[in-house]
Motif scaffolding. Structure first.
Motif, mmCIF file in Angstrom:
data_model
loop_
_atom_site.group_PDB
_atom_site.id
_atom_site.type_symbol
_atom_site.label_atom_id
_atom_site.label_comp_id
_atom_site.label_asym_id
_atom_site.label_seq_id
_atom_site.Cartn_x
_atom_site.Cartn_y
_atom_site.Cartn_z
ATOM 1 N N SER A 1 0.807 -1.217 0.000
ATOM 2 C CA SER A 1 0.000 0.000 0.000
ATOM 3 C C SER A 1 0.847 1.277 0.000
ATOM 4 O O SER A 1 0.394 2.327 -0.436
ATOM 5 N N ALA A 2 2.098 1.209 0.461
ATOM 6 C CA ALA A 2 2.984 2.373 0.478
ATOM 7 C C ALA A 2 3.735 2.521 -0.840
ATOM 8 O O ALA A 2 4.622 3.353 -0.956
ATOM 9 N N GLY A 3 3.383 1.695 -1.828
ATOM 10 C CA GLY A 3 4.089 1.710 -3.100
ATOM 11 C C GLY A 3 5.136 0.613 -3.127
ATOM 12 O O GLY A 3 5.063 -0.351 -2.363
ATOM 13 N N SER A 4 6.112 0.789 -3.996
ATOM 14 C CA SER A 4 7.174 -0.214 -4.071
ATOM 15 C C SER A 4 8.517 0.482 -4.138
ATOM 16 O O SER A 4 8.622 1.636 -4.558
ATOM 17 N N GLY A 5 9.521 -0.225 -3.714
ATOM 18 C CA GLY A 5 10.869 0.311 -3.746
ATOM 19 C C GLY A 5 11.874 -0.813 -3.698
ATOM 20 O O GLY A 5 11.576 -1.916 -3.214
ATOM 21 N N LYS A 6 13.031 -0.543 -4.236
ATOM 22 C CA LYS A 6 14.104 -1.535 -4.250
ATOM 23 C C LYS A 6 15.410 -0.770 -4.246
ATOM 24 O O LYS A 6 15.564 0.204 -4.980
ATOM 25 N N GLY A 7 16.331 -1.175 -3.385
ATOM 26 C CA GLY A 7 17.614 -0.500 -3.315
ATOM 27 C C GLY A 7 18.542 -1.190 -2.352
ATOM 28 O O GLY A 7 18.204 -2.232 -1.765
ATOM 29 N N SER A 8 19.720 -0.629 -2.189
ATOM 30 C CA SER A 8 20.685 -1.229 -1.263
ATOM 31 C C SER A 8 21.540 -0.135 -0.632
ATOM 32 O O SER A 8 21.624 0.977 -1.138
ATOM 33 N N PHE A 9 22.140 -0.496 0.495
ATOM 34 C CA PHE A 9 23.063 0.388 1.176
ATOM 35 C C PHE A 9 24.068 -0.481 1.936
ATOM 36 O O PHE A 9 23.777 -1.620 2.284
ATOM 37 N N PRO A 10 25.283 0.044 2.166
ATOM 38 C CA PRO A 10 26.315 -0.767 2.821
ATOM 39 C C PRO A 10 26.060 -0.912 4.319
ATOM 40 O O PRO A 10 25.552 0.000 4.966
ATOM 41 N N VAL A 11 26.427 -2.078 4.837
ATOM 42 C CA VAL A 11 26.367 -2.335 6.271
ATOM 43 C C VAL A 11 27.518 -3.268 6.626
ATOM 44 O O VAL A 11 27.841 -4.176 5.853
ATOM 45 N N THR A 12 28.148 -3.028 7.743
ATOM 46 C CA THR A 12 29.308 -3.820 8.147
ATOM 47 C C THR A 12 28.931 -4.798 9.246
ATOM 48 O O THR A 12 28.300 -4.415 10.237
#
Length: 147
Positions: A133-144
């Motif tokens: 319902s909030a739409g769609s999204g796709k992505g990434s970010f670094p995490v150690t």
């Protein structure tokens, strides 16, 4: 009789204040109190995704943590279906690694409890996707992940 009514009124106000205190989900800051310290956050679609746990550190091995989706105002948003995968590219003779997390909804919309087995310490890409319902999204970010 008036003293009893006045006392009940004061008790009701105190209970309401306690219910909206710093640790409650209704206070705006409740999600952070419930999910611990931020490990890492990143922008995915129009939302901010926050990975957190009690220590504020992601470690190698079996990990339990929270994934929170927030709008521009900083409020948790129910995104519907969500996924998180920890990805590390191939390096030398080491093959590509993908460590998927299992996300489970919580009582707070937009906040998911998560479990993953992080194979090794080092820098990973948190690959996040959501659709609902909030739409769609796709992505990434670094995490150690630490030892």
């Amino acid at each position: 009789m008036m003293k009893i009514i006045a006392t009940l009124g004061v008790v009701a106000v105190l209970l309401a204040a306690a219910a909206c205190g710093p640790g409650s989900a209704g206070s705006g800051g409740g999600a952070a109190a419930e999910t611990g310290k931020e490990i890492k956050s990143g922008k995915v679609g129009s939302l901010t995704v926050i990975i957190s746990n009690e220590e504020g550190v992601l470690k190698q091995g079996d990990e339990e943590f929270f994934v929170t989706f927030k709008d521009a105002a900083g409020k948790p948003v129910d995104v519907g279906a969500a996924s998180l995968n920890f990805y590390m590219p191939a390096m030398g003779t080491m093959p590509v690694m993908n460590d998927p997390a299992t996300l489970t909804t919580t009582a707070t919309p937009g906040v998911y409890s998560a479990k993953a087995k992080i194979e090794m310490a080092g820098e990973w890409q948190a690959q996040v996707a959501y659709e609902g319902s909030a739409g769609s999204g796709k992505g990434s970010f670094p995490v150690t992940a630490q030892h």
